[in-house]
Design a protein around this motif. Sequence first.
Motif, PDB file in Angstrom:
ATOM      1  N   LYS A  69      28.661 -27.866  58.051  1.00 40.02           N
ATOM      2  CA  LYS A  69      28.197 -28.244  56.705  1.00 40.02           C
ATOM      3  C   LYS A  69      28.476 -27.130  55.704  1.00 40.02           C
ATOM      4  N   GLN A  70      28.332 -25.877  56.150  1.00 41.84           N
ATOM      5  CA  GLN A  70      28.601 -24.743  55.275  1.00 41.84           C
ATOM      6  C   GLN A  70      30.082 -24.697  54.883  1.00 41.84           C
ATOM      7  N   ALA A  71      30.964 -24.987  55.859  1.00 37.90           N
ATOM      8  CA  ALA A  71      32.400 -25.004  55.576  1.00 37.90           C
ATOM      9  C   ALA A  71      32.740 -26.105  54.570  1.00 37.90           C
ATOM     10  N   ILE A  72      32.121 -27.276  54.760  1.00 42.16           N
ATOM     11  CA  ILE A  72      32.347 -28.385  53.824  1.00 42.16           C
ATOM     12  C   ILE A  72      31.814 -28.011  52.447  1.00 42.16           C
ATOM     13  N   HIS A  73      30.642 -27.393  52.432  1.00 42.83           N
ATOM     14  CA  HIS A  73      30.036 -26.956  51.159  1.00 42.83           C
ATOM     15  C   HIS A  73      30.953 -25.977  50.433  1.00 42.83           C
ATOM     16  N   LEU A  74      31.467 -25.005  51.145  1.00 43.02           N
ATOM     17  CA  LEU A  74      32.334 -24.007  50.516  1.00 43.02           C
ATOM     18  C   LEU A  74      33.614 -24.643  49.991  1.00 43.02           C
ATOM     19  N   LYS A  75      34.144 -25.614  50.750  1.00 41.21           N
ATOM     20  CA  LYS A  75      35.365 -26.291  50.311  1.00 41.21           C
ATOM     21  C   LYS A  75      35.105 -27.117  49.054  1.00 41.21           C
ATOM     22  N   VAL A  76      33.993 -27.865  49.074  1.00 41.91           N
ATOM     23  CA  VAL A  76      33.632 -28.675  47.900  1.00 41.91           C
ATOM     24  C   VAL A  76      33.363 -27.759  46.709  1.00 41.91           C
ATOM     25  N   LEU A  77      32.634 -26.672  46.955  1.00 42.13           N
ATOM     26  CA  LEU A  77      32.301 -25.733  45.886  1.00 42.13           C
ATOM     27  C   LEU A  77      33.557 -25.090  45.320  1.00 42.13           C
ATOM     28  N   GLN A  78      34.497 -24.755  46.205  1.00 37.06           N
ATOM     29  CA  GLN A  78      35.763 -24.160  45.748  1.00 37.06           C
ATOM     30  C   GLN A  78      36.517 -25.136  44.852  1.00 37.06           C
ATOM     31  N   ASN A  79      36.506 -26.413  45.218  1.00 36.17           N
ATOM     32  CA  ASN A  79      37.179 -27.435  44.410  1.00 36.17           C
ATOM     33  C   ASN A  79      36.507 -27.572  43.042  1.00 36.17           C
ATOM     34  N   ASN A 135      21.768 -28.830  46.769  1.00 41.99           N
ATOM     35  CA  ASN A 135      21.783 -29.608  48.015  1.00 41.99           C
ATOM     36  C   ASN A 135      21.975 -28.699  49.221  1.00 41.99           C
ATOM     37  N   PHE A 136      22.896 -27.756  49.088  1.00 42.03           N
ATOM     38  CA  PHE A 136      23.146 -26.873  50.219  1.00 42.03           C
ATOM     39  C   PHE A 136      21.973 -25.916  50.431  1.00 42.03           C
ATOM     40  N   ALA A 137      21.306 -25.549  49.351  1.00 43.31           N
ATOM     41  CA  ALA A 137      20.109 -24.715  49.495  1.00 43.31           C
ATOM     42  C   ALA A 137      19.037 -25.468  50.270  1.00 43.31           C
ATOM     43  N   ALA A 138      18.917 -26.785  49.988  1.00 43.11           N
ATOM     44  CA  ALA A 138      17.952 -27.608  50.727  1.00 43.11           C
ATOM     45  C   ALA A 138      18.356 -27.709  52.193  1.00 43.11           C
ATOM     46  N   THR A 168      20.183 -25.553  53.830  1.00 44.74           N
ATOM     47  CA  THR A 168      19.972 -24.232  54.424  1.00 44.74           C
ATOM     48  C   THR A 168      18.493 -24.006  54.729  1.00 44.74           C
ATOM     49  N   GLY A 169      17.629 -24.410  53.808  1.00 45.15           N
ATOM     50  CA  GLY A 169      16.195 -24.262  54.027  1.00 45.15           C
ATOM     51  C   GLY A 169      15.722 -25.056  55.230  1.00 45.15           C
ATOM     52  N   LEU A 170      16.213 -26.304  55.326  1.00 46.46           N
ATOM     53  CA  LEU A 170      15.844 -27.147  56.466  1.00 46.46           C
ATOM     54  C   LEU A 170      16.388 -26.564  57.771  1.00 46.46           C
ATOM     55  N   TYR A 171      17.619 -26.065  57.701  1.00 43.70           N
ATOM     56  CA  TYR A 171      18.238 -25.449  58.883  1.00 43.70           C
ATOM     57  C   TYR A 171      17.429 -24.234  59.338  1.00 43.70           C
ATOM     58  N   ASN A 172      17.093 -23.366  58.407  1.00 47.05           N
ATOM     59  CA  ASN A 172      16.320 -22.169  58.756  1.00 47.05           C
ATOM     60  C   ASN A 172      14.950 -22.535  59.311  1.00 47.05           C
ATOM     61  N   GLU A 173      14.345 -23.589  58.742  1.00 44.30           N
ATOM     62  CA  GLU A 173      13.035 -24.027  59.216  1.00 44.30           C
ATOM     63  C   GLU A 173      13.113 -24.563  60.639  1.00 44.30           C
ATOM     64  N   ILE A 174      14.096 -25.451  60.870  1.00 42.88           N
ATOM     65  CA  ILE A 174      14.263 -26.027  62.211  1.00 42.88           C
ATOM     66  C   ILE A 174      14.633 -24.939  63.216  1.00 42.88           C
ATOM     67  N   ARG A 175      15.526 -24.061  62.805  1.00 39.75           N
ATOM     68  CA  ARG A 175      15.970 -23.007  63.719  1.00 39.75           C
ATOM     69  C   ARG A 175      14.809 -22.066  64.060  1.00 39.75           C
ATOM     70  N   SER A 176      13.986 -21.776  63.067  1.00 43.76           N
ATOM     71  CA  SER A 176      12.829 -20.917  63.316  1.00 43.76           C
ATOM     72  C   SER A 176      11.886 -21.558  64.329  1.00 43.76           C
ATOM     73  N   VAL A 177      11.670 -22.865  64.145  1.00 44.60           N
ATOM     74  CA  VAL A 177      10.796 -23.588  65.088  1.00 44.60           C
ATOM     75  C   VAL A 177      11.390 -23.572  66.489  1.00 44.60           C
ATOM     76  N   ARG A 178      12.684 -23.829  66.565  1.00 49.39           N
ATOM     77  CA  ARG A 178      13.323 -23.892  67.898  1.00 49.39           C
ATOM     78  C   ARG A 178      13.397 -22.513  68.553  1.00 49.39           C
ATOM     79  N   LEU A 179      13.595 -21.468  67.738  1.00 54.64           N
ATOM     80  CA  LEU A 179      13.572 -20.115  68.301  1.00 54.64           C
ATOM     81  C   LEU A 179      12.185 -19.795  68.855  1.00 54.64           C
ATOM     82  N   LYS A 180      11.166 -20.243  68.130  1.00 52.27           N
ATOM     83  CA  LYS A 180       9.804 -20.040  68.602  1.00 52.27           C
ATOM     84  C   LYS A 180       9.578 -20.802  69.903  1.00 52.27           C
TER      85      LYS A 180
END
Length: 359
Positions: free
Chosen positions: A83-93, A315-318, A320-332
């Motif tokens: 998703k980050q790669a797609i975001h960067l590509k879209v953002l670059q465009n 959108n990507f910030a959202a 990223t926030g969801l990703y960090n939240e889920i990842r934090s939970v799963r790391l825990k």
Amino acid sequence: MQKTILALLIVMCTALQVQELQQAHKQFDKLSQDSPVGKFLMDLAQIHAEVQGPLDDLKETIEKFYENLQDSISQLDGEFQSKQAIHLKVLQNYESNQQDAQIDIAQSQDQLDNVLSRNKENIEKRLKQIQQNINDNRSNIQRDKLQRNQQRDQNVEHIHEHQQATTSIDEALSLVQGLSNGNIAFVEAPMKKTLDYIKQKVNSKEEYAPLVDALISLSGTQDTKQIKEMLNKLRNQIVDSMIQLTSDENDAQKMFDDRQKQLDSEFSEFQNQVNQATYDLASISARIDQEKEFTKQRKSDLDMYNSQIEMENNNFAAITGLYNEIRSVRLKELKIAEDAKNFAYSSQFRELLQSKLNK
């Protein structure tokens, strides 16, 4: 003494076993209460103990669960990187479109300010100068016509005066013929009157004055030959002057006609210049309108690209926030699973299970 020491050792060992069992219970309760994952693993261990399954199977199950959590985190990371790669590509465009719009706006504004507007001003100045030239041209025509008419009237008047003087001289010549009859009294008065008239008509011509004065002084004499010669001389001079006046008038008229043609030709050229300048002004004005419309459109495009960039970043910030939240939970959860796995491999866990089986 030996019995006493042995008894103390037995008591100490028993106390240690009880203490370790208590710690195992605390660890079990902690894992059960920290998260749904810990509770699930401890429930699994409880069930496994109740059915008296092999301990290795339980360890393998917990190990598999731990590996699945690791795989889910890796999958989560992979999906986020995609998703980050797609975001960067879209953002670059979007940013490329944004930069193109900014360049277009800057170039268009420069074209408007430094090229088109200046060209329009120059054309307007040129048109104003041409109009001034036309006004000067028309003024010159009117002035030349007025001067020509005045000059023509003066020349006609002079020619007419010369014609009258010539007629009077002819009359004087006729009167001179009367002297040959010896009738001086009959000729003297009309002759003097005629010469005075001639003098009046040619008074503006100084070259005639001496000759006329001489004729007047001779008018009372009998020298008819000299009077006739002087009259003929005066007549020839007046006729020559009249011819010169007529020639000058013709030359002046020709010069006037040529000048009128030149001014008319200039006027026609000025009209062509006006038409060309008017066309150029209309063209440059249309070009300015087009450039302004283009700038307006590109500014609208820039606003859209800015909105797209802002929306994409939000959108990507959202994400990223969801990703960090889920990842934090799963790391825990992974940490809890790791603690459960380590607990499952401990001797306390084995004794805990044994104690639950003995209840």
